[in-house]
Design a protein around this motif. Structure first.
Motif, short mmCIF file in Angstrom:
data_model
loop_
_atom_site.label_atom_id
_atom_site.label_comp_id
_atom_site.label_asym_id
_atom_site.label_seq_id
_atom_site.Cartn_x
_atom_site.Cartn_y
_atom_site.Cartn_z
N ASP A 203 -11.79 -2.75 -32.91
CA ASP A 203 -12.45 -3.64 -31.94
C ASP A 203 -11.44 -4.38 -31.06
O ASP A 203 -11.81 -5.26 -30.29
CB ASP A 203 -13.35 -4.64 -32.65
CG ASP A 203 -12.57 -5.58 -33.58
OD1 ASP A 203 -11.43 -5.24 -33.95
OD2 ASP A 203 -13.12 -6.64 -33.94
N VAL A 204 -10.18 -3.99 -31.16
CA VAL A 204 -9.12 -4.66 -30.42
C VAL A 204 -8.57 -3.73 -29.35
O VAL A 204 -8.36 -2.54 -29.59
CB VAL A 204 -7.99 -5.11 -31.38
CG1 VAL A 204 -6.79 -5.60 -30.60
CG2 VAL A 204 -8.49 -6.21 -32.31
N THR A 205 -8.34 -4.27 -28.15
CA THR A 205 -7.73 -3.53 -27.05
C THR A 205 -6.32 -4.07 -26.84
O THR A 205 -6.14 -5.26 -26.61
CB THR A 205 -8.54 -3.69 -25.76
OG1 THR A 205 -9.86 -3.19 -25.97
CG2 THR A 205 -7.89 -2.93 -24.61
N CYS A 206 -5.31 -3.18 -26.93
CA CYS A 206 -3.92 -3.60 -26.81
C CYS A 206 -3.30 -3.05 -25.52
O CYS A 206 -3.29 -1.84 -25.30
CB CYS A 206 -3.11 -3.14 -28.01
SG CYS A 206 -3.60 -3.94 -29.57
N THR A 207 -2.81 -3.95 -24.69
CA THR A 207 -2.05 -3.55 -23.50
C THR A 207 -0.61 -3.24 -23.89
O THR A 207 0.02 -2.35 -23.33
CB THR A 207 -2.08 -4.68 -22.47
OG1 THR A 207 -3.43 -5.02 -22.19
CG2 THR A 207 -1.38 -4.26 -21.17
N ASP A 208 -0.09 -3.98 -24.84
CA ASP A 208 1.21 -3.74 -25.45
C ASP A 208 1.09 -4.21 -26.89
O ASP A 208 0.09 -4.86 -27.26
CB ASP A 208 2.30 -4.51 -24.70
CG ASP A 208 3.70 -3.91 -24.90
OD1 ASP A 208 3.85 -3.12 -25.87
OD2 ASP A 208 4.60 -4.23 -24.13
N TRP A 209 2.08 -3.92 -27.72
CA TRP A 209 1.94 -4.22 -29.15
C TRP A 209 1.69 -5.70 -29.42
O TRP A 209 1.02 -6.05 -30.39
CB TRP A 209 3.18 -3.76 -29.91
CG TRP A 209 4.41 -4.57 -29.63
CD1 TRP A 209 5.35 -4.36 -28.67
CD2 TRP A 209 4.82 -5.75 -30.33
NE1 TRP A 209 6.32 -5.32 -28.72
CE2 TRP A 209 6.03 -6.20 -29.73
CE3 TRP A 209 4.30 -6.48 -31.41
CZ2 TRP A 209 6.70 -7.33 -30.16
CZ3 TRP A 209 4.96 -7.61 -31.83
CH2 TRP A 209 6.16 -8.03 -31.22
N TYR A 210 2.21 -6.59 -28.54
CA TYR A 210 2.09 -8.03 -28.76
C TYR A 210 0.91 -8.64 -28.01
O TYR A 210 0.61 -9.83 -28.18
CB TYR A 210 3.37 -8.73 -28.30
CG TYR A 210 3.54 -8.80 -26.80
CD1 TYR A 210 3.11 -9.90 -26.08
CD2 TYR A 210 4.08 -7.72 -26.09
CE1 TYR A 210 3.23 -9.95 -24.69
CE2 TYR A 210 4.22 -7.76 -24.72
CZ TYR A 210 3.78 -8.88 -24.03
OH TYR A 210 3.90 -8.91 -22.66
N PHE A 211 0.24 -7.86 -27.15
CA PHE A 211 -0.81 -8.41 -26.31
C PHE A 211 -2.10 -7.64 -26.54
O PHE A 211 -2.33 -6.57 -25.98
CB PHE A 211 -0.43 -8.32 -24.82
CG PHE A 211 -1.34 -9.11 -23.92
CD1 PHE A 211 -1.02 -10.41 -23.54
CD2 PHE A 211 -2.53 -8.55 -23.44
CE1 PHE A 211 -1.87 -11.14 -22.71
CE2 PHE A 211 -3.38 -9.28 -22.63
CZ PHE A 211 -3.05 -10.58 -22.26
N CYS A 212 -2.93 -8.19 -27.42
CA CYS A 212 -4.19 -7.55 -27.80
C CYS A 212 -5.35 -8.52 -27.59
O CYS A 212 -5.23 -9.71 -27.87
CB CYS A 212 -4.14 -7.08 -29.26
SG CYS A 212 -2.88 -5.84 -29.59
N THR A 213 -6.45 -7.99 -27.13
CA THR A 213 -7.64 -8.80 -26.89
C THR A 213 -8.86 -8.16 -27.53
O THR A 213 -8.84 -6.97 -27.90
CB THR A 213 -7.91 -8.97 -25.38
OG1 THR A 213 -8.19 -7.68 -24.82
CG2 THR A 213 -6.69 -9.59 -24.68
N LYS A 214 -9.90 -8.96 -27.67
CA LYS A 214 -11.18 -8.42 -28.11
C LYS A 214 -12.29 -9.24 -27.51
O LYS A 214 -12.08 -10.39 -27.08
CB LYS A 214 -11.28 -8.40 -29.65
CG LYS A 214 -11.39 -9.76 -30.30
CD LYS A 214 -11.56 -9.60 -31.81
CE LYS A 214 -11.70 -10.96 -32.49
NZ LYS A 214 -11.90 -10.80 -33.97
#
Length: 218
Positions: A203-214
């Motif tokens: 359920d998480v969307t990651c643009t980079d390994w440290y930057f994830c949103t949901k």
């Protein structure tokens, strides 16, 4: 800490520490800050009664009272004026602007609360509290402080946005980004291991390994 020109040692509450308790007289009678434990408290100071910028702020907060109450928020106003001045001003706002002020205004004529919360800034004024705003959570912990110059009124909708962001962060253990509004994606904590980094939650969307949103459930 050095004393200022008024002979007062400045103090300043700190984030994520208990907000200093106090007793005061208000337009609703005597109160203690601890009376509101279990509620979010939005306490804000204004430089003086019967001043135009402060009047617009009180009208704005009065208009927002219902929305804030739905968020379990108790509003508290404050200035270095007597309770009689507050009552006369509240009456004038009702009479001239048709707005009822439905929350207590603290009469801090002895400057006790203003000193306790660092609202006195001599470079701005020796006789008035600056436009300070504090958000205290239901456990009595200081969560946010904002200071505004005498000339500039507050954005009430930004204050409401911040309260919603704090409540969302507490409820879901997430962070909220710049300009976040309810319904926007939230930021989740970055992975702390290689395995977690290579296998993010579905359920998480990651643009980079440290930057994830949901996206939170509605």
């Amino acid at each position: 800490m050095e004393m200022n020109d008024m002979g007062i040692t400045p103090t300043l509450p700190r984030l994520n520490e208990p907000a200093p308790d106090f007793e005061a007289i208000t337009t609703f009678g005597p109160m203690k800050l601890s009376d509101y434990r279990g509620k979010w408290v939005l306490m804000y100071s204004h430089p003086a009664d019967f001043t135009p910028v402060c009047t617009t702020e009180f009208i704005g907060f009065a208009d927002a009272q219902e929305e804030l109450a739905a968020l379990n928020v108790q509003l508290l106003g404050l200035s270095i004026d007597s309770v009689f001045s507050h009552l006369a001003w509240v009456h004038a706002i009702q009479e001239k602007f048709g707005k009822h002020v439905p929350f207590p205004i603290i009469a801090d004529i002895d400057m006790k609360v203003s000193r306790l919360y660092g609202m006195l800034h001599p470079a701005a004024s020796n006789t008035q509290a600056v436009r300070a705003l504090f958000i205290i959570d239901p456990e009595g912990i200081m969560r946010l402080m904002m200071y505004y110059p005498m000339t500039t009124g507050r954005n009430i909708q930004e204050v409401i946005r911040v309260i919603k962001a704090l409540q969302t962060a507490d409820a879901y253990k997430v962070n909220t980004g710049a300009n976040w509004q309810p319904g926007d994606p939230v930021i989740v904590s970055p992975p702390k291991t290689v395995v977690a980094m290579d296998s993010p939650n579905q359920d998480v969307t990651c643009t980079d390994w440290y930057f994830c949103t949901k996206t939170l459930p509605e």
